[in-house]
Design a protein around this motif. Structure first.
Motif, PDB file in Angstrom:
ATOM      1  N   UNK A 480       0.817  -1.210   0.000  1.00  0.00           N
ATOM      2  CA  UNK A 480       0.000   0.000   0.000  1.00  0.00           C
ATOM      3  C   UNK A 480       0.853   1.263   0.000  1.00  0.00           C
ATOM      4  N   UNK A 481       2.025   1.218   0.633  1.00  0.00           N
ATOM      5  CA  UNK A 481       2.908   2.398   0.621  1.00  0.00           C
ATOM      6  C   UNK A 481       3.355   2.720  -0.806  1.00  0.00           C
ATOM      7  N   UNK A 482       3.652   1.673  -1.560  1.00  0.00           N
ATOM      8  CA  UNK A 482       4.083   1.872  -2.940  1.00  0.00           C
ATOM      9  C   UNK A 482       2.939   2.405  -3.800  1.00  0.00           C
ATOM     10  N   UNK A 483       1.744   1.886  -3.588  1.00  0.00           N
ATOM     11  CA  UNK A 483       0.569   2.344  -4.332  1.00  0.00           C
ATOM     12  C   UNK A 483       0.304   3.817  -4.040  1.00  0.00           C
ATOM     13  N   UNK A 484       0.370   4.187  -2.776  1.00  0.00           N
ATOM     14  CA  UNK A 484       0.110   5.581  -2.380  1.00  0.00           C
ATOM     15  C   UNK A 484       1.181   6.506  -2.959  1.00  0.00           C
ATOM     16  N   UNK A 485       2.421   6.084  -2.926  1.00  0.00           N
ATOM     17  CA  UNK A 485       3.516   6.895  -3.481  1.00  0.00           C
ATOM     18  C   UNK A 485       3.288   7.149  -4.972  1.00  0.00           C
ATOM     19  N   UNK A 486       2.880   6.105  -5.693  1.00  0.00           N
ATOM     20  CA  UNK A 486       2.614   6.248  -7.125  1.00  0.00           C
ATOM     21  C   UNK A 486       1.433   7.184  -7.368  1.00  0.00           C
ATOM     22  N   UNK A 487       0.418   7.079  -6.540  1.00  0.00           N
ATOM     23  CA  UNK A 487      -0.753   7.956  -6.683  1.00  0.00           C
ATOM     24  C   UNK A 487      -0.357   9.413  -6.499  1.00  0.00           C
ATOM     25  N   UNK A 488       0.452   9.674  -5.472  1.00  0.00           N
ATOM     26  CA  UNK A 488       0.883  11.044  -5.218  1.00  0.00           C
ATOM     27  C   UNK A 488       1.744  11.570  -6.365  1.00  0.00           C
ATOM     28  N   UNK A 489       2.636  10.735  -6.878  1.00  0.00           N
ATOM     29  CA  UNK A 489       3.553  11.174  -7.929  1.00  0.00           C
ATOM     30  C   UNK A 489       2.861  11.385  -9.266  1.00  0.00           C
ATOM     31  N   UNK A 490       1.827  10.596  -9.548  1.00  0.00           N
ATOM     32  CA  UNK A 490       1.160  10.692 -10.846  1.00  0.00           C
ATOM     33  C   UNK A 490      -0.063  11.598 -10.837  1.00  0.00           C
ATOM     34  N   UNK A 491      -0.457  12.094  -9.671  1.00  0.00           N
ATOM     35  CA  UNK A 491      -1.661  12.917  -9.597  1.00  0.00           C
ATOM     36  C   UNK A 491      -2.922  12.115  -9.805  1.00  0.00           C
ATOM     37  N   UNK A 492      -2.945  10.920  -9.223  1.00  0.00           N
ATOM     38  CA  UNK A 492      -4.101  10.034  -9.310  1.00  0.00           C
ATOM     39  C   UNK A 492      -4.752   9.936  -7.934  1.00  0.00           C
ATOM     40  N   UNK A 493      -6.042  10.181  -7.873  1.00  0.00           N
ATOM     41  CA  UNK A 493      -6.743  10.075  -6.591  1.00  0.00           C
ATOM     42  C   UNK A 493      -6.981   8.612  -6.243  1.00  0.00           C
TER      43      UNK A 493
END
Length: 573
Positions: A480-493
């Protein structure tokens, strides 16, 4: 509405008849009736009252009679008769993921297995794997399913717990004199899984014995666990709400100590212990009566802490530092970005969805029907989606007071591909991407397809990211940490799905997202206009995640939402 309970009973009648080897034509008839009931958007009890059930396609005379029977008696005798024909544990086997009526019939007839313990033993000693269709992998998955069910026995989702609480409260009000009844405990804290329904009552002290008697004799009471002059705990079940037996608590208060009783019973024990430690350090009597809960916190030189934040974590430390978040409220929501229409598997015409959203003072909604791989949900082909876009564009002219966004809930494949090509997605205003097909994948696969989906410039939100169904299906094994990091970096909610059986992301994951700077979207995943009212459950989860309105994309005005969508496209195309 009682629709879901009636649908459940018709499905269970079909399951039990199939297990007993009864007429397959009749079995299919009950399943068809259950599907018809599922598609009814209106309150079936109201339809019955006004004689409108006969006007519905798919409901025959016998089915309508059974619906009236349930409305009148709270049960259907055909259902009760079938339950009496089988060992009681069969109903628990029907809850095991991956175990359908045909499989249950086989293991019942060949192995005399009729409950969870028997199935667990048959897996452990290898006898299950001797049956056709039960290989090692399936046996392992069934073992996981049993473990999951056992771990969640005696727990309800919050919506069912509220129903149970309301049922008890209605009974108390009908039998006694009570000034006020207040939901407390895990319900008040907004927990996603609830094992104890707690109620606080305000009454005159001389009425306490009568109220306690009404509580312990409430229909559904199984056992009295403990009892004192002002507190009672029982085990309780109401088959019309849930077959599960849970605990229920009654806490009686007078006007003098109501605030104190509310505080204690609307907080975790850890939070109360922290308050007591702080009170002791400052020579303050925490149990001194107060007029309001706010007054109790003021004595401790603390701002008021919402029940949803009273988790026994660092909320008191944050409050002392003036950093307690001003958590999101229902009134902050500007729109709903995950809604299904009858074009896929929704049950309410778009016009009625729009009008309900207007009543909720929304600025916008997104119509996000399923994509073509979700065949069970009547997913849209690319051509049908383009037609739906045109429908939405025209409706914007009819309803100028709200923006109706053309969207999709597009399926994510195991390799991260999406169901629609980019040239189709580019024509949409908002894109939710979700996993529906690969629910038993390995951790590396689970992460891979979500990470890749977020790299797509047209994906604005990941729907129900872990795919969990509370008490029914465990979450994907995500990093989940990796998923959240990717969401923040890509601008995906990342979505907090407000359906009380999902609440996905859960609160702890939502808080990680808030701390990482990823945006959240609180959506209902509505399949009817009634579902739009589920937003309150997502709000509670977001509050427990310490989310403010600034962390929620659909708390932002329409222009800000549009900029959010465009910014990702500009950055990644």
């Amino acid at each position: 509405m009682i629709n879901s309970r009636i649908e459940q009973i018709f499905n269970q009648i079909a399951d039990l008849m199939e297990i007993l080897g009864q007429d397959s034509f009749v079995v299919n008839h009950y399943r068809k009736t259950a599907r018809t009931i599922h598609r009814i958007d209106a309150d079936i009890e109201q339809l019955a009252m006004f004689g409108q059930l006969k006007d519905l396609n798919g409901l025959g005379k016998a089915s309508i009679e059974k619906i009236f029977e349930f409305i009148d008696t709270g049960k259907i005798q055909k259902h009760q008769d079938l339950i009496a024909e089988i060992p009681f544990g069969i109903l628990d086997l029907l809850k095991v993921r991956g175990l359908g009526p045909k499989s249950i019939k086989l293991i019942y007839e060949k192995l005399n297995v009729y409950n969870l313990m028997g199935l667990k033993n048959a897996i452990a000693d290898g006898t299950l794997m001797r049956l056709p269709g039960f290989g090692k992998t399936k046996a392992q998955n069934l073992a996981k399913g049993i473990k999951f069910i056992v771990a969640t026995q005696g727990q309800l989702v919050i919506s069912k717990a509220i129903e149970m609480s309301n049922y008890i409260a209605d009974h108390l009000e009908s039998q006694t004199t009570i000034e006020k009844i207040i939901p407390a405990g895990q319900i008040r804290q907004g927990c996603d899984s609830i094992d104890t329904v707690s109620i606080v009552t305000l009454a005159n002290q001389q009425d306490f014995p009568k109220i306690i008697q009404a509580f312990i004799t409430c229909p559904g009471t199984r056992e009295i666990i403990s009892q004192s002059p002002a507190d009672v705990e029982i085990t309780f079940a109401n088959e019309n709400i849930s077959s599960k037996i849970i605990k229920a608590q009654l806490h009686l208060a007078t006007a003098d100590n109501l605030a104190n009783i509310e505080l204690i019973n609307s907080s975790t024990p850890e939070h109360i212990n922290q308050l007591r430690q702080l009170a002791k350090q400052n020579n303050i009597d925490l149990d001194q009566n107060a007029q309001t809960q706010q007054q109790i916190y003021q004595r401790l030189n603390l701002p008021y802490i919402e029940p949803s934040l009273r988790q026994g974590g660092n909320e008191i430390e944050l409050a002392q530092k003036g950093k307690l978040p001003k958590v999101v409220q229902l009134a902050d929501i500007k729109g709903d970005l995950h809604i299904h229409s009858p074009a896929s598997d929704g049950r309410t015409p778009i016009e009625q969805l729009v009008e309900t959203a207007i009543e909720r003072n929304y600025q916008y909604i997104a119509i996000t029907d399923h994509s073509h791989s979700s065949t069970i949900a009547n997913g849209l082909s690319a051509e049908r989606l383009l037609g739906n876009i045109e429908i939405v564009r025209k409706l914007n002219q009819k309803y100028p007071e709200i923006a109706i966004l053309a969207g999709t809930e597009v399926d994510i494949h195991i390799d991260g591909r999406l169901d629609y090509p980019d040239e189709i997605l580019a024509q949409l205003d908002f894109v939710v991407a979700s996993v529906h097909m690969t629910l038993d994948c390995k951790p590396s696969q689970a992460n891979k397809h979500l990470l890749k989906a977020m790299e797509n410039p047209y994906v604005n939100c990941i729907g129900h990211p872990t795919t969990r169904i509370i008490h029914a299906r465990p979450p994907l094994p995500l990093d989940i940490d990796r998923i959240i990091k990717q969401a923040a970096e890509t601008g995906t909610a990342l979505e907090i799905n407000s359906n009380p059986f999902r609440l996905d992301l859960k609160a702890s994951h939502g808080r990680l997202a808030v701390e990482a700077g990823a945006m959240l979207a609180i959506n209902t995943d509505a399949h009817s206009k009634a579902n739009l009212h589920l937003m309150k459950f997502g709000i509670l989860t977001a509050q427990r995640a310490h989310a403010t309105s600034a962390n929620i994309i659909n708390c932002q005005p329409l222009e800000t939402l549009k900029k959010f969508v465009q910014a990702k496209r500009d950055r990644m195309i």
